[in-house]
Design an enzyme around this catalytic site. Structure first.
Site, PDB file in Angstrom:
ATOM      1  N   HIS A   1      -4.282   2.791   2.317  1.00 55.27           N
ATOM      2  CA  HIS A   1      -2.822   2.612   2.224  1.00 55.27           C
ATOM      3  C   HIS A   1      -2.169   3.458   3.306  1.00 55.27           C
ATOM      4  CE1 HIS A   1       0.902   2.261  -0.635  1.00 55.27           C
ATOM      5  NE2 HIS A   1       1.259   2.243   0.642  1.00 55.27           N
TER       6      HIS A   1
ATOM      7  N   GLU B   1       5.850   1.327  -7.436  1.00 58.32           N
ATOM      8  CA  GLU B   1       6.137   2.572  -6.700  1.00 58.32           C
ATOM      9  C   GLU B   1       7.441   3.118  -7.296  1.00 58.32           C
ATOM     10  OE1 GLU B   1       6.967   1.957  -2.527  1.00 58.32           O
ATOM     11  OE2 GLU B   1       6.993   4.101  -2.065  1.00 58.32           O
TER      12      GLU B   1
ATOM     13  N   HIS C   1       2.339  -3.913  -2.765  1.00 60.63           N
ATOM     14  CA  HIS C   1       2.987  -2.725  -3.311  1.00 60.63           C
ATOM     15  C   HIS C   1       3.637  -3.139  -4.638  1.00 60.63           C
ATOM     16  CE1 HIS C   1       2.463  -1.093   0.655  1.00 60.63           C
ATOM     17  NE2 HIS C   1       3.250  -0.045   0.458  1.00 60.63           N
TER      18      HIS C   1
ATOM     19  N   ASP D   1       0.074   6.731   3.265  1.00 58.71           N
ATOM     20  CA  ASP D   1       1.251   5.843   3.296  1.00 58.71           C
ATOM     21  C   ASP D   1       1.931   5.856   4.666  1.00 58.71           C
ATOM     22  OD1 ASP D   1       2.881   3.937   2.185  1.00 58.71           O
ATOM     23  OD2 ASP D   1       3.984   5.269   0.851  1.00 58.71           O
TER      24      ASP D   1
HETATM   25  N1  HPA Z   1       6.826   1.418   0.183  1.00 54.95           N
HETATM   26  C1  HPA Z   1       7.320   0.242   0.542  1.00 54.95           C
HETATM   27  N2  HPA Z   1       7.365  -0.149   1.805  1.00 54.95           N
HETATM   28  C2  HPA Z   1       6.905   0.650   2.748  1.00 54.95           C
HETATM   29  C3  HPA Z   1       6.385   1.875   2.442  1.00 54.95           C
HETATM   30  C4  HPA Z   1       6.340   2.283   1.088  1.00 54.95           C
HETATM   31  O1  HPA Z   1       5.902   3.374   0.706  1.00 54.95           O
HETATM   32  N3  HPA Z   1       6.016   2.437   3.611  1.00 54.95           N
HETATM   33  C5  HPA Z   1       6.289   1.568   4.590  1.00 54.95           C
HETATM   34  N4  HPA Z   1       6.836   0.476   4.076  1.00 54.95           N
HETATM   35 ZN    ZN Z   2       3.132   1.863   1.367  1.00 51.59          ZN
END
Ligand code: HPA
Ligand code: ZN
Length: 348
Positions: A25, A208, A205, A286
């Site tokens: 990731h 989050e 994703h 990330d």
């Molecule tokens: N989340 C969603 N989109 C993203 C992220 C993230 O952590 N990093 C780069 N694009």
């Molecule tokens: Zn991400």
């Protein structure tokens, strides 16, 4: 952030920094360090809305995902030529290899570039060339996952998938990123179905900032093999049971969660609880240039904050290979290497 001095034993520090690991990731545009942003701005005559490297760094005080994305997209505006994509990616590979990363599945966001008139060919050729050089020169193997920006339409995602068709041999899969809340996975069901039909792996994703319902939808509507982040699953027992039973991995990014205020302190992070509940959980960076550290920084801060040990280190590294799209025999190779390391340390 946690002070690391004295928090980890030298043995644990050495194990974490030296053990082989996979990174699953990482957004390549999130590896663009402020110094490189300014160098590329100068090379390409791009005007930045920041006076200096320091002023840009000072702006990295995020309150949530959107506050980060606004700056992240501004930073990516300096990427225009194939060479720019190459330089950005190779710089990441050098740092990752120094952190013991032997294999990486790396995200890129073509819409961020094609919307500015940069061609898909420019993006993919630059990245792929850097990946090949990293394999030859650093021994790090990399695969590419093309992400759709979820704040844009599914039609735009379809156009992006079609624009990438000539380069399919270079793609491992597709993913879904950008602003989560208000853009649930099912918005992209059809384009993910097409990607699966084309033989691409699919990840997204989810969870989050968004609710557990988005993780269910990524699993059931998009049929993803892996969830990026997924930390909000901690609020849904049934979901955690399913993720554990089906060994659907979560690619967790602790410093990202801290910087984007998902948690106020790393000692509140649920990663260890998820691991102990039997989930396949991995540690990743990330957007390392924005969140205060590369993969080993993520391991070290998490371990210091949560009081984790050698056994946990080996468990996370094993999960990183298990969660990857490597072949079973490649996975077995790295499991054996980690078992050897663990038995030398008496860690398992
Ligand atoms: N989340 C969603 N989109 C993203 C992220 C993230 O952590 N990093 C780069 N694009
Ligand atoms: Zn991400």
């Amino acid at each position: 952030m946690t002070t690391l001095h004295n928090a980890l034993s030298p043995q644990l520090h050495r194990l974490i920094t030296q053990m082989p690991k996979a990174e699953l990731h990482i957004h390549i545009e999130g590896s663009l360090e402020p110094e490189l942003i300014f160098a590329l701005a100068q090379r390409n005559q791009v005007q930045l809305p920041f006076e200096s490297v320091d002023a840009l760094r000072k702006a990295y005080a995020f309150t949530d995902l959107q506050s980060f994305l606004d700056i992240y997209y501004a930073g990516a505006s300096v990427l225009l030529k194939e060479e720019d994509f190459y330089d950005m990616a190779y710089a990441y590979f050098e740092r990752a290899a120094a952190d013991g990363v032997v294999y990486a599945e790396v995200f890129f966001d073509p819409q961020t570039h094609t919307e500015r008139g940069v061609s898909m060919q420019t993006v993919i050729h630059g990245l792929v060339r850097a990946g090949k050089a990293a394999h030859q020169q650093l021994g790090l193997e990399c695969k590419w996952i093309m992400c759709f920006l979820r704040h844009l339409s599914q039609d735009s995602a379809f156009e992006t998938l079609e624009a990438a068709q000539p380069y399919l041999e270079h793609l491992l899969g597709v993913g879904l990123d950008s602003s989560e809340v208000g853009h649930p996975p099912e918005k992209f069901s059809d384009v993910f179905q097409r990607a699966r039909q084309w033989g691409l792996k699919v990840v997204a994703h989810a969870g989050e900032e968004g609710p557990p319902a988005y993780i269910w939808s990524a699993l059931d509507q998009l049929q993803v093999a892996r969830i990026d982040h997924g930390v909000q699953s901690i609020h849904d027992e049934q979901l955690m049971a399913r993720l554990a039973k089906e060994r659907i991995p979560l690619t967790v990014c602790p410093l990202s969660n801290l910087k984007l205020c998902v948690y106020d302190d790393l000692n509140l992070h649920p990663i260890k609880r998820l691991l102990d509940l039997g989930l396949c959980v991995t540690i990743n960076s990330d957007d390392p240039a924005y969140f205060g550290g590369y993969i080993n920084d993520n391991y070290l801060h998490t371990f210091a904050s949560l009081g984790l040990d050698e056994r946990d280190a080996i468990a996370f590294a094993k999960c990183s290979f298990e969660a990857s799209f490597m072949t079973p025999s490649q996975k077995d190779h790295w499991f054996s290497k980690l078992d050897e390391l663990a038995s030398k340390l008496g860690a398992v």
